[in-house]
Design an enzyme around this catalytic site. Structure first.
Site, mmCIF file in Angstrom:
data_model
loop_
_atom_site.group_PDB
_atom_site.id
_atom_site.type_symbol
_atom_site.label_atom_id
_atom_site.label_comp_id
_atom_site.label_asym_id
_atom_site.label_seq_id
_atom_site.Cartn_x
_atom_site.Cartn_y
_atom_site.Cartn_z
ATOM 1 N N SER A 254 0.737 -1.262 0.033
ATOM 2 C CA SER A 254 -0.055 0.028 0.094
ATOM 3 C C SER A 254 0.773 1.364 -0.114
ATOM 4 O O SER A 254 2.056 1.247 0.034
ATOM 5 C CB SER A 254 -0.899 -0.116 1.219
ATOM 6 O OG SER A 254 -0.119 0.309 2.329
ATOM 7 N N LYS A 255 0.329 2.451 0.134
ATOM 8 C CA LYS A 255 0.979 3.711 0.045
ATOM 9 C C LYS A 255 1.953 3.566 1.264
ATOM 10 O O LYS A 255 3.101 4.452 1.061
ATOM 11 C CB LYS A 255 0.062 4.791 0.535
ATOM 12 C CG LYS A 255 -0.974 5.129 -0.842
ATOM 13 C CD LYS A 255 -1.388 6.552 -0.863
ATOM 14 C CE LYS A 255 -2.348 6.793 -1.898
ATOM 15 N NZ LYS A 255 -3.719 6.685 -1.650
ATOM 16 N N ARG A 256 1.683 2.967 2.390
ATOM 17 C CA ARG A 256 2.767 2.992 3.499
ATOM 18 C C ARG A 256 4.169 2.663 3.082
ATOM 19 O O ARG A 256 5.018 2.991 3.419
ATOM 20 C CB ARG A 256 2.386 2.053 4.473
ATOM 21 C CG ARG A 256 1.174 2.651 5.322
ATOM 22 C CD ARG A 256 1.211 1.770 6.404
ATOM 23 N NE ARG A 256 0.548 0.304 6.296
ATOM 24 C CZ ARG A 256 1.673 -0.610 6.307
ATOM 25 N NH1 ARG A 256 2.905 -0.445 6.878
ATOM 26 N NH2 ARG A 256 1.354 -1.942 6.011
ATOM 27 N N HIS A 257 4.128 1.768 2.018
ATOM 28 C CA HIS A 257 5.385 1.280 1.308
ATOM 29 C C HIS A 257 6.041 2.086 0.143
ATOM 30 O O HIS A 257 7.009 1.680 -0.454
ATOM 31 C CB HIS A 257 5.115 -0.100 0.690
ATOM 32 C CG HIS A 257 4.585 -1.161 1.631
ATOM 33 N ND1 HIS A 257 3.319 -1.504 1.975
ATOM 34 C CD2 HIS A 257 5.303 -1.866 2.726
ATOM 35 C CE1 HIS A 257 3.175 -2.421 2.944
ATOM 36 N NE2 HIS A 257 4.209 -2.903 3.246
ATOM 37 N N GLY A 258 5.466 3.442 0.315
ATOM 38 C CA GLY A 258 6.171 4.212 -0.893
ATOM 39 C C GLY A 258 5.400 4.188 -2.058
ATOM 40 O O GLY A 258 4.303 3.626 -2.138
#
Ligand code: GLU
Length: 502
Positions: A254-258
């Site tokens: 997800s976005k958390r992973h960049g």
């Protein structure tokens, strides 16, 4: 008998950017179509009008084209199954709903939201599955039609059969869902808007899709879709549900992973062929081997759905970078230079420079060749090459590692000997051969060798004690110094003199 032509589709909802997961779905569909000599369709699932946007649709198509995944039918490519946007197919869904109602395969449900909520709460309290009770199933057809005609709001529900719902999944094998766990799904909401499971099935059937390849987040939707195929008497296609993609922490990517959107990879300077190769390997591998680099043609030849794994794939930046380096190495330098130009412009390094200036373009190629071995992605280029355009001598001298090199007696001797030699050189005049000859002379003169010999010179020229090979670096700097560019490139001589002076 002639085998039926395979037909697959990519069916994105234009509610945001195209990300890794969906791009892999698109790629696998495309590869499967090419491998089997079939057709690849693009269908835009924009029935959620609140969330769908034309700009997302345009970006999606641009991203697919950038990846090289052209469609055989779809928006912009007319075909016999047009239109390819669900918002333009509402009349088709309405006709099909009427048919199901007429044939008694579907029924009107007059339950209000409050009634359904109360039913759900009772099910929770009694530890029963939260499925629709089937309350409106028994309303007779005449009464149902009358209530509808009087303006009472209703949803349309499918009458789920008694038997288990089965389908074949190429990745997972035979899959079966008990019909009680599915209950009677809504096909059309009381607002008149048909739901995803319904429209996707009608479209897949009418568009003659033979294989539905998509993310496994849709696995639990599939029994409902199978029931819809059965209600219409349509042939159920083959399915292939692709595993989830995880981040390095094994959580869903997800976005958390960049950055994971295709547009952002492109902005970073990842080459499309590297990304395609990388996406192909996210859940697939060629037969009998550990090979990891595949051109699009090779993928097309080797790709088999049977070799797609059911276990989740883990997104790995190091591997993507490795592939990008691999493809940058073999890419035409002129193409890379063209791609690199905007990064320099953005960094203010070639701003105001005419991109069509042949001399500058040729020099940019030379510059790129110097830095290419150290790049994971093209957007790293301005930072790596900044010293060519502007070198901060004070900062270079203040760096503790540099200071340790420069503080020795031998470094002082080497630099003085080097400065004495370059001071006679005209701008643009130092060649790689000349440089090599000087360094040999200085070696004999000072007794310095290896690091002692090269590090002080490198710091004076580049501001760092490690970096690109001198053989290419020296002529590139010299060639840059005689060009007229908005950001002046100092010659070898000017560099060294300033370094000694400041
Ligand atoms: N519009 C759906 C999605 O983007 C398509 C799912 C499917 O392929 O059936 O998830």
């Amino acid at each position: 008998m002639k085998a039926q032509k395979t037909r697959v589709r990519f069916a994105p909802s234009p509610t945001g950017l195209l990300h890794v997961g969906n791009a892999r779905t698109a790629l696998y569909n495309w590869l499967f179509a090419r491998h089997t000599g079939g057709e690849f369709l693009l269908r835009i699932e924009d029935t959620d009008l609140d969330r769908s946007e034309v700009k997302h649709e345009a970006q999606l198509m641009e991203d697919l084209r950038w990846l090289g995944l052209e469609w055989d039918e779809g928006p912009g490519v007319p075909g016999p199954h047009a239109p390819y946007r669900q918002s333009e197919r509402l009349g088709i869904y309405r006709e099909h709903t009427e048919r199901l109602l007429r044939e008694g395969k579907a029924y009107r449900c007059f339950c209000t939201a409050e009634e359904l909520e109360a039913e759900r709460a009772r099910a929770v309290a009694a530890h029963r599955p939260q499925v629709y009770s089937g309350k409106c199933r028994g309303i007779d057809r005449e009464e149902s039609a009358k209530r509808a005609a009087l303006g009472e709001a209703f949803a349309v529900r499918l009458r789920i059969p008694e038997h288990a719902l089965r389908f074949h999944d190429i990745v997972r094998g035979e899959v079966e869902f008990a019909s009680e766990t599915v209950s009677d799904p809504i096909l059309v909401r009381s607002s008149g808007v048909p739901v995803y499971n319904y429209v996707v099935t009608v479209d897949d059937a009418l568009m003659e899709i033979t294989h539905v390849i998509r993310g496994d987040d849709h696995l639990s939707n599939t029994p409902k879709q199978v029931a819809i195929y059965e209600a219409f008497g349509w042939k159920v296609p083959e399915f292939a549900h692709l595993s989830t993609i995880l981040g390095s922490d094994r959580e869903r990517l997800s976005k958390r992973h960049g950055a994971t959107s295709i547009a952002s990879f492109r902005e970073m300077g990842i080459l499309p062929e590297a990304l395609v190769n990388y996406l192909a390997l996210l859940g697939w591998g060629a037969e009998g081997g550990t090979r990891e680099t595949f051109t699009e043609d090779e993928l097309t030849k080797e790709f088999k759905l049977e070799r797609v794994t059911a276990s989740p794939a883990v997104f790995d930046w190091a591997k993507l970078h490795w592939l990008n380096r691999h493809y940058m190495k073999s890419a035409e330098i002129a193409r890379l230079a063209e791609l690199a130009w905007p990064y320099f412009e953005k960094a203010g390094l070639l701003a105001g420079q005419d991109a069509a200036d042949q001399k500058v373009a040729a020099w940019l190629e030379a510059l790129l060749a110097v830095f290419l071995p150290s790049l994971d992605q093209l957007d790293q280029l301005p930072a790596k090459a900044e010293f060519v355009f502007r070198m901060d001598v004070a900062a270079a001298k203040a760096d503790p590692e540099n200071a340790a090199v420069l503080g020795t007696e031998i470094a002082g001797k080497v630099l003085a000997a080097f400065a004495a030699r370059v001071s006679a050189a005209a701008p643009g005049a130092v060649t790689a051969e000349q440089f090599k000859a000087w360094m040999n002379e200085i070696k004999t003169e000072t007794g310095a060798k290896g690091k002692d010999l090269f590090h002080p010179v490198r710091i004076a020229l580049t501001g760092a004690h490690s970096g690109p090979e001198f053989d290419k670096l020296i002529p590139m700097i010299e060639a840059g110094s005689v060009l007229e560019m908005p950001v002046y490139v100092e010659s070898v001589r000017e560099r060294v003199e300033r370094f000694v002076r400041e």
